[in-house]
Motif scaffolding. Structure first.
Motif, mmCIF file in Angstrom:
data_model
loop_
_atom_site.group_PDB
_atom_site.id
_atom_site.type_symbol
_atom_site.label_atom_id
_atom_site.label_comp_id
_atom_site.label_asym_id
_atom_site.label_seq_id
_atom_site.Cartn_x
_atom_site.Cartn_y
_atom_site.Cartn_z
ATOM 1 N N GLN A 15 0.833 -1.193 0.000
ATOM 2 C CA GLN A 15 0.000 0.000 0.000
ATOM 3 C C GLN A 15 0.872 1.249 0.000
ATOM 4 O O GLN A 15 1.793 1.382 0.804
ATOM 5 C CB GLN A 15 -0.915 0.006 1.230
ATOM 6 C CG GLN A 15 -1.900 1.159 1.262
ATOM 7 C CD GLN A 15 -2.834 1.084 2.457
ATOM 8 O OE1 GLN A 15 -2.865 0.078 3.168
ATOM 9 N NE2 GLN A 15 -3.582 2.141 2.701
ATOM 10 N N ASN A 21 2.094 5.146 0.554
ATOM 11 C CA ASN A 21 1.923 6.083 1.668
ATOM 12 C C ASN A 21 1.761 7.526 1.210
ATOM 13 O O ASN A 21 1.710 8.439 2.033
ATOM 14 C CB ASN A 21 3.075 5.966 2.659
ATOM 15 C CG ASN A 21 4.411 6.401 2.061
ATOM 16 O OD1 ASN A 21 4.476 6.946 0.956
ATOM 17 N ND2 ASN A 21 5.496 6.152 2.784
ATOM 18 N N ILE A 31 3.674 1.579 2.924
ATOM 19 C CA ILE A 31 3.396 1.452 4.345
ATOM 20 C C ILE A 31 4.012 0.161 4.890
ATOM 21 O O ILE A 31 3.912 -0.876 4.250
ATOM 22 C CB ILE A 31 1.874 1.464 4.601
ATOM 23 C CG1 ILE A 31 1.309 2.824 4.175
ATOM 24 C CG2 ILE A 31 1.560 1.204 6.059
ATOM 25 C CD1 ILE A 31 -0.181 2.915 4.233
#
Length: 343
Positions: free
Chosen positions: A314, A316, A343
């Motif tokens: 994912q 950031n 992340i």
């Protein structure tokens, strides 16, 4: 090119579960290879890592199956002479010029029964292999390498899970698959300039802008000149190429985002506004080097986004572009390192 449609993986109580894992995952997720696990009787087995696994087939079923690749994991039982029941399947497949891939203790099983006597191979250690397989006569063919590929037998040491997977993928030309190649590059580093991990902290002298896409384009070839001038005036020692750091940029023309344009320097000094000089902390990211003109940067971003999606990473919202080499007269020679924060 060797055909690979069906891969059978032999499982047994105590098998070293990590050894075939990377190969199985890569083929399962990024190719159309059919992976079938089997045990001697088709009943559940418990791996060395205490995973309870229900195989899909039995050895009896495997003996009549259409198999292109047989993977034999290691484990203490293999080294102790167990699982000889699988040897007729090994012999049958070799007679059909199919491929056997054995790792760690499974190489001992093959050595114990003469399958490595006349082909290049490896194992955990040459002397260990001699001890585990007293009848072994292939010492002259032993190679001190993580993984070795002969025409129909691939062997690897127990610590060489990545090399084992690469040998299998290479043997069957699977790395021509771009998605598999990109995913696997994070494990073996074969994709030059592609990395995943945390960067080192560094000192950064920069100016911060609030802008949108159109405003950003106006800064190309102008803002960095001023950064160099101001760095020299501040008596800062420059130690790398220009960098653009994006905060909250989503690629949409009207989105206003934060853009830091600056240079790495050897120390932090107090500087006058609007300039800033600070030590940036480690940055967890996925990165790839882009070779060529900047108008094709979207292609590199696309590859990174695809790889991140495959890896379940994912973003950031923080991205860096490091201009390792740039030439406005010959932009095809540009080298840009793209780092996307995760992340």
């Amino acid at each position: 090119m060797k055909t690979l449609s069906n891969c059978y993986v032999f499982l047994f109580d105590g098998y070293s579960d990590w050894e075939p894992a990377l190969s199985m995952y890569g083929m399962s997720c990024f190719t159309d290879v059919n992976i079938i696990t089997f045990s001697l009787d088709g009943k559940p087995v418990t791996s060395g890592g205490k995973l309870l696994v229900q195989p899909q087939a039995s050895l009896e079923q495997a003996l009549t199956a259409n198999i292109d690749l047989l993977i034999l994991p290691g484990g203490a039982p293999m080294e102790q002479g167990a699982n000889t029941e699988v040897l007729p399947l090994v012999q049958q497949l070799l007679e059909k010029q199919k491929t056997i891939a054995a790792i760690c203790g499974a190489t001992a099983l093959l050595a114990q029964h003469g399958f490595l006597d006349n082909i290049p191979h490896t194992s955990n250690h040459a002397e260990v292999l001699k001890q585990l397989a007293p009848a072994y006569k292939g010492a002259d063919y032993y190679e001190n390498s993580p993984a070795v590929t002969s025409p129909h037998i691939i062997t690897a040491s127990g610590t060489a899970m990545v090399a084992f997977a690469k040998a299998i993928f290479t043997h069957f030309d699977l790395l021509q698959n771009d998605k598999l190649k990109f995913w696997f590059s994070f494990f073996d580093g074969s994709n030059a300039g592609t990395e995943m991990g945390a960067t080192q902290p560094f000192h950064f002298f920069y100016r911060r802008y609030k802008t949108n896409y159109a405003g950003m384009l106006e800064l190309v070839r102008t803002a960095i000149k001023v950064v160099y001038q101001q760095a020299v005036e501040a008596d800062l020692e420059i130690c790398g190429g220009p960098q653009w750091h994006y905060h909250g940029f989503d690629g949409q023309p009207d989105t206003v985002f934060t853009l830091d344009i600056g240079l790495p320097v050897t120390e932090v000094k107090t500087v006058a506004a609007p300039w800033q000089c600070e030590t940036l902390p480690p940055f967890k990211c996925v990165s790839m080097q882009h070779h060529g003109t900047w108008d094709l940067l979207a292609n590199t971003y696309g590859k990174l986004f695809t790889g991140m999606e495959m890896l379940g990473l994912q973003m950031n919202g923080y991205t860096r572009e490091q201009y390792l080499q740039y030439n406005f007269e010959h932009p095809e020679q540009n080298i840009t390192n793209v780092q996307i924060g995760v992340i």
